[in-house]
Enzyme design. Sequence first.
Site, short mmCIF file in Angstrom:
data_model
loop_
_atom_site.label_atom_id
_atom_site.label_comp_id
_atom_site.label_asym_id
_atom_site.label_seq_id
_atom_site.Cartn_x
_atom_site.Cartn_y
_atom_site.Cartn_z
N GLY A 1 26.68 -12.29 25.66
CA GLY A 1 25.47 -11.34 25.26
C GLY A 1 26.14 -9.94 25.42
N CYS A 2 25.06 -8.67 24.82
CA CYS A 2 25.57 -8.22 25.12
C CYS A 2 26.66 -7.52 26.37
CB CYS A 2 24.24 -6.64 24.78
SG CYS A 2 24.88 -4.83 25.09
N PHE A 3 27.66 -6.70 25.92
CA PHE A 3 28.81 -6.16 27.46
C PHE A 3 28.11 -5.58 28.16
CE2 PHE A 3 31.14 -3.96 23.02
CZ PHE A 3 30.25 -2.83 23.20
N TRP A 4 27.09 -3.79 27.62
CA TRP A 4 26.48 -3.56 28.70
C TRP A 4 26.40 -4.41 30.11
CZ3 TRP A 4 22.56 -0.86 25.54
CH2 TRP A 4 23.74 0.06 23.90
#
Length: 169
Positions: free
Chosen positions: A9-12
């Site tokens: 998912g979002c690398f954040w």
Amino acid sequence: MERAIFAGGCFWCMGQPFEEQAGILSVRSGYTGGHLPNPSYEQVCAKTTGHTEAVEIIFDPKQIAYKDLVELYWAQTDPTDAFGQFEDRGDNYRPVIYYTTERQKEIAEQSKANLQASGRFDQPIVTTIEPAEPFYLAEDYHQGFYKKNPKRYAQSSAIRHQFLEENWS
């Protein structure tokens, strides 16, 4: 030193859990698995490059085993969702373990089989295990996002954290 690459998912939302482990030398956000060299965030988000958002982890295998990184990876994801992760949808957010050696591939495949056999999830484990491709570093503002933007990080990861609490605690 060894290298691991995980897309979830979002690398954040993927960096912090790995950065908190002993033996991790660096965690960098970036893009991998696509056909365009050095894509931008905007290009990847347009879903035309074939890349996934991922984190590249450089680690000391004398301090932390790859197997432990894979186990930590599972606990950050919904391994039953092939079409993204949580509120982030599309191929650029699909869950992938990218292996850099044949040994990493074996470890990841065995770990996936163990997770499937555990019965933790009613649905099949669909996270793919693929050979590592070139990893392109994301823009500076994505690196260490949770440290620079704690409020925005908390908002963007709320659904993920609820799922993780319900399924991995």
